[in-house]
Scaffold this motif. Structure first.
Motif, PDB file in Angstrom:
ATOM      1  N   LEU A  56       0.813  -1.214   0.000  1.00 10.38           N
ATOM      2  CA  LEU A  56       0.000   0.000   0.000  1.00 10.38           C
ATOM      3  C   LEU A  56       0.850   1.269   0.000  1.00 10.38           C
ATOM      4  O   LEU A  56       0.337   2.363  -0.260  1.00 10.38           O
ATOM      5  CB  LEU A  56      -0.937   0.011   1.215  1.00 10.38           C
ATOM      6  CG  LEU A  56      -2.138  -0.936   1.115  1.00 10.38           C
ATOM      7  CD1 LEU A  56      -2.803  -1.113   2.465  1.00 10.38           C
ATOM      8  CD2 LEU A  56      -3.142  -0.419   0.081  1.00 10.38           C
ATOM      9  N   ILE A  57       2.154   1.109   0.287  1.00  6.66           N
ATOM     10  CA  ILE A  57       3.046   2.266   0.199  1.00  6.66           C
ATOM     11  C   ILE A  57       4.204   2.039  -0.767  1.00  6.66           C
ATOM     12  O   ILE A  57       4.844   3.004  -1.190  1.00  6.66           O
ATOM     13  CB  ILE A  57       3.603   2.684   1.580  1.00  6.66           C
ATOM     14  CG1 ILE A  57       4.250   1.501   2.303  1.00  6.66           C
ATOM     15  CG2 ILE A  57       2.498   3.299   2.422  1.00  6.66           C
ATOM     16  CD1 ILE A  57       4.924   1.870   3.608  1.00  6.66           C
ATOM     17  N   THR A  58       4.480   0.771  -1.121  1.00  7.82           N
ATOM     18  CA  THR A  58       5.604   0.526  -2.026  1.00  7.82           C
ATOM     19  C   THR A  58       5.193   0.435  -3.490  1.00  7.82           C
ATOM     20  O   THR A  58       5.996   0.716  -4.378  1.00  7.82           O
ATOM     21  CB  THR A  58       6.339  -0.772  -1.640  1.00  7.82           C
ATOM     22  OG1 THR A  58       5.431  -1.879  -1.709  1.00  7.82           O
ATOM     23  CG2 THR A  58       6.909  -0.675  -0.234  1.00  7.82           C
ATOM     24  N   GLU A  59       3.964   0.030  -3.757  1.00  8.04           N
ATOM     25  CA  GLU A  59       3.498  -0.020  -5.140  1.00  8.04           C
ATOM     26  C   GLU A  59       3.235   1.402  -5.635  1.00  8.04           C
ATOM     27  O   GLU A  59       2.803   2.279  -4.878  1.00  8.04           O
ATOM     28  CB  GLU A  59       2.235  -0.865  -5.257  1.00  8.04           C
ATOM     29  CG  GLU A  59       2.467  -2.339  -4.987  1.00  8.04           C
ATOM     30  CD  GLU A  59       3.340  -3.010  -6.029  1.00  8.04           C
ATOM     31  OE1 GLU A  59       3.276  -2.601  -7.218  1.00  8.04           O
ATOM     32  OE2 GLU A  59       4.078  -3.943  -5.663  1.00  8.04           O
ATOM     33  N   ALA A 303      -6.522   0.327  -4.220  1.00  9.73           N
ATOM     34  CA  ALA A 303      -6.056   1.620  -3.715  1.00  9.73           C
ATOM     35  C   ALA A 303      -5.420   2.460  -4.816  1.00  9.73           C
ATOM     36  O   ALA A 303      -5.503   3.696  -4.799  1.00  9.73           O
ATOM     37  CB  ALA A 303      -5.075   1.404  -2.569  1.00  9.73           C
ATOM     38  N   GLN A 304      -4.761   1.809  -5.782  1.00  9.98           N
ATOM     39  CA  GLN A 304      -4.211   2.553  -6.922  1.00  9.98           C
ATOM     40  C   GLN A 304      -5.323   3.235  -7.703  1.00  9.98           C
ATOM     41  O   GLN A 304      -5.218   4.415  -8.077  1.00  9.98           O
ATOM     42  CB  GLN A 304      -3.434   1.604  -7.838  1.00  9.98           C
ATOM     43  CG  GLN A 304      -2.101   1.139  -7.280  1.00  9.98           C
ATOM     44  CD  GLN A 304      -1.407   0.137  -8.185  1.00  9.98           C
ATOM     45  OE1 GLN A 304      -2.071  -0.675  -8.832  1.00  9.98           O
ATOM     46  NE2 GLN A 304      -0.090   0.179  -8.231  1.00  9.98           N
ATOM     47  N   ILE A 305      -6.392   2.496  -7.969  1.00  4.82           N
ATOM     48  CA  ILE A 305      -7.502   3.038  -8.748  1.00  4.82           C
ATOM     49  C   ILE A 305      -8.189   4.177  -8.001  1.00  4.82           C
ATOM     50  O   ILE A 305      -8.478   5.235  -8.572  1.00  4.82           O
ATOM     51  CB  ILE A 305      -8.507   1.922  -9.088  1.00  4.82           C
ATOM     52  CG1 ILE A 305      -7.867   0.920 -10.050  1.00  4.82           C
ATOM     53  CG2 ILE A 305      -9.787   2.504  -9.697  1.00  4.82           C
ATOM     54  CD1 ILE A 305      -8.682  -0.339 -10.243  1.00  4.82           C
ATOM     55  N   VAL A 306      -8.425   3.980  -6.705  1.00  4.11           N
ATOM     56  CA  VAL A 306      -9.117   5.009  -5.933  1.00  4.11           C
ATOM     57  C   VAL A 306      -8.219   6.237  -5.745  1.00  4.11           C
ATOM     58  O   VAL A 306      -8.710   7.368  -5.674  1.00  4.11           O
ATOM     59  CB  VAL A 306      -9.612   4.448  -4.589  1.00  4.11           C
ATOM     60  CG1 VAL A 306     -10.300   5.532  -3.765  1.00  4.11           C
ATOM     61  CG2 VAL A 306     -10.587   3.298  -4.831  1.00  4.11           C
ATOM     62  N   THR A 307      -6.904   6.043  -5.698  1.00  3.60           N
ATOM     63  CA  THR A 307      -6.001   7.197  -5.660  1.00  3.60           C
ATOM     64  C   THR A 307      -6.204   8.071  -6.892  1.00  3.60           C
ATOM     65  O   THR A 307      -6.263   9.305  -6.800  1.00  3.60           O
ATOM     66  CB  THR A 307      -4.537   6.744  -5.573  1.00  3.60           C
ATOM     67  OG1 THR A 307      -4.314   6.098  -4.320  1.00  3.60           O
ATOM     68  CG2 THR A 307      -3.586   7.937  -5.677  1.00  3.60           C
ATOM     69  N   GLU A 308      -6.300   7.443  -8.050  1.00  3.53           N
ATOM     70  CA  GLU A 308      -6.507   8.210  -9.285  1.00  3.53           C
ATOM     71  C   GLU A 308      -7.839   8.956  -9.246  1.00  3.53           C
ATOM     72  O   GLU A 308      -7.950  10.075  -9.760  1.00  3.53           O
ATOM     73  CB  GLU A 308      -6.468   7.271 -10.496  1.00  3.53           C
ATOM     74  CG  GLU A 308      -5.067   6.853 -10.898  1.00  3.53           C
ATOM     75  CD  GLU A 308      -4.218   8.047 -11.291  1.00  3.53           C
ATOM     76  OE1 GLU A 308      -4.673   8.878 -12.104  1.00  3.53           O
ATOM     77  OE2 GLU A 308      -3.097   8.167 -10.759  1.00  3.53           O
TER      78      GLU A 308
END
Length: 359
Positions: A56-59, A303-308
């Motif tokens: 959740l922090i390295t990807e 989490a990547q998608i929701v970050t965008e």
């Protein structure tokens, strides 16, 4: 125990210090709004190997603000458990060592007490009218917060609790831990509309009496109690007096639970809400380990998608040393040994901690 598994051991050696959480772990502060929050409940896979939260922090492309470790349970006549074990059990060495690294990346690490399991908030524990009984069980919760350096506590009240009881609990947490400590609640969405409510007390009344002490609401827009397919439920909550900055839109991360919606639908709703209100409290996901589209192999993709959708351009920078990597690797070994009949059999971590070293 190996010397590099120092974190949990050092904590357990200083239980009586009762140091306020805010003084324990210096960290870089993220931009909180809008918040991106993930609940971390399933801590081990089907082979009893620890599941790492660190992707959740390295990807790339993830701007997580808060991680909520759960679920803590208050047990009448017993001790606090984190799911099936006391939180100081070696089973959780990996979990607690990884939370240190999460904080180094600026993520705030909270706990959650309660949830679907009954007992934490009943008249024999945290909702007791007997002062000594309340002090006993509240003291257990307070010690967990201190011992594991939690930066906040999410109160997920899914059983009847009195208005006086929830007021007392919120006020006591604020008095004991100060202004920097995060206090949140996790109501179903309809409870903030003065409709269906699992908690027994009125959230409108709680907001009126303790609203200044509550940082936000991790609102469950699923399971038939609300939806983010459009803005209507969120709008009704705001119309009922809850500021949009304090309403976090809770979402299921897989369709295994009732009320899941695709992230494309969530994206459209978030765009509409931001256009309407300018700022919202954020989005939370329940829960991490099997989040889609990556599933158990790559659960961080949600989490990547929701970050965008929510927090583009706000990804924090992680610094990790050789010492950090050694501590994490050895903690993993101890965690696996704790859950294995054969204490000599250890599988190395599925995540390469040493590959993360950049400082």
């Amino acid at each position: 125990m190996k010397a590099s598994v120092y974190y949990l051991a050092s904590l357990l050696a200083t239980l009586s210090l009762a140091v306020p959480v805010k003084e324990l772990q210096p960290r870089a502060e993220p931009t909180d709004l809008p918040r991106l929050i993930v609940y971390f409940q399933t801590t081990h896979d089907s082979s009893n190997r620890p599941i790492s939260m660190l992707p959740l922090i390295t990807e790339k492309g993830i701007a997580l603000t808060h991680l909520i470790v759960c679920s803590f349970h208050i047990n009448q006549g017993g001790v606090v458990h984190l799911n099936d074990f006391p939180p100081d059990d070696p089973h959780f060495y990996t979990l607690w060592n990884e939370t240190v690294t999460m904080k180094q990346a600026g993520v705030k690490v909270m706990g959650m007490v309660g949830g679907a399991a009954a007992g934490s908030f009943n008249s024999q524990t945290l909702d007791s009218s007997d002062a000594d009984t309340f002090e006993h069980y509240y003291g257990q919760l307070r010690d967990v917060i201190v011992d594991f350096q939690l930066e906040g506590m999410d109160l997920d009240v899914e059983q009847p609790m009195s208005q006086a009881g929830i007021n007392r609990l919120v006020a006591r947490l604020r008095a004991d831990f100060g202004d920097d400590f995060l206090i949140t609640l996790a109501p179903v969405a309809s409870a903030l509309e003065n409709s269906s409510n699992l908690s027994g007390f009125s959230y409108t009344a709680l907001q009126q009496t303790q609203g200044s002490e509550i940082d936000w609401y991790n609102t469950q827009f699923y399971s038939g109690f609300g939806s983010m397919t459009d803005t209507s439920d969120y709008d009704r909550i705001v119309a009922n007096g809850f500021a949009p900055e304090k309403v976090v839109a809770g979402q299921l991360t897989t369709p295994e639970g009732a009320g899941w919606i695709p992230t494309s639908n969530l994206n459209n709703t978030i765009i509409s809400l931001v256009r309407e209100y300018g700022e919202i409290g954020g989005v939370m996901g329940w829960e991490y380990f099997n989040s889609l589209p990556g599933g158990t192999a790559e659960p961080w993709e949600w989490a990547q998608i929701v970050t965008e959708i929510l927090r583009p351009g706000l990804v924090p920078e992680l610094k990790i040393t050789e010492e950090d990597a050694a501590r994490l690797s050895d903690a993993y070994e101890e965690s696996v040994k704790a859950g294995s009949v054969d204490k000599s059999f250890v599988k190395r971590p599925g995540i390469n901690y040493y590959a993360m070293v950049n400082a």
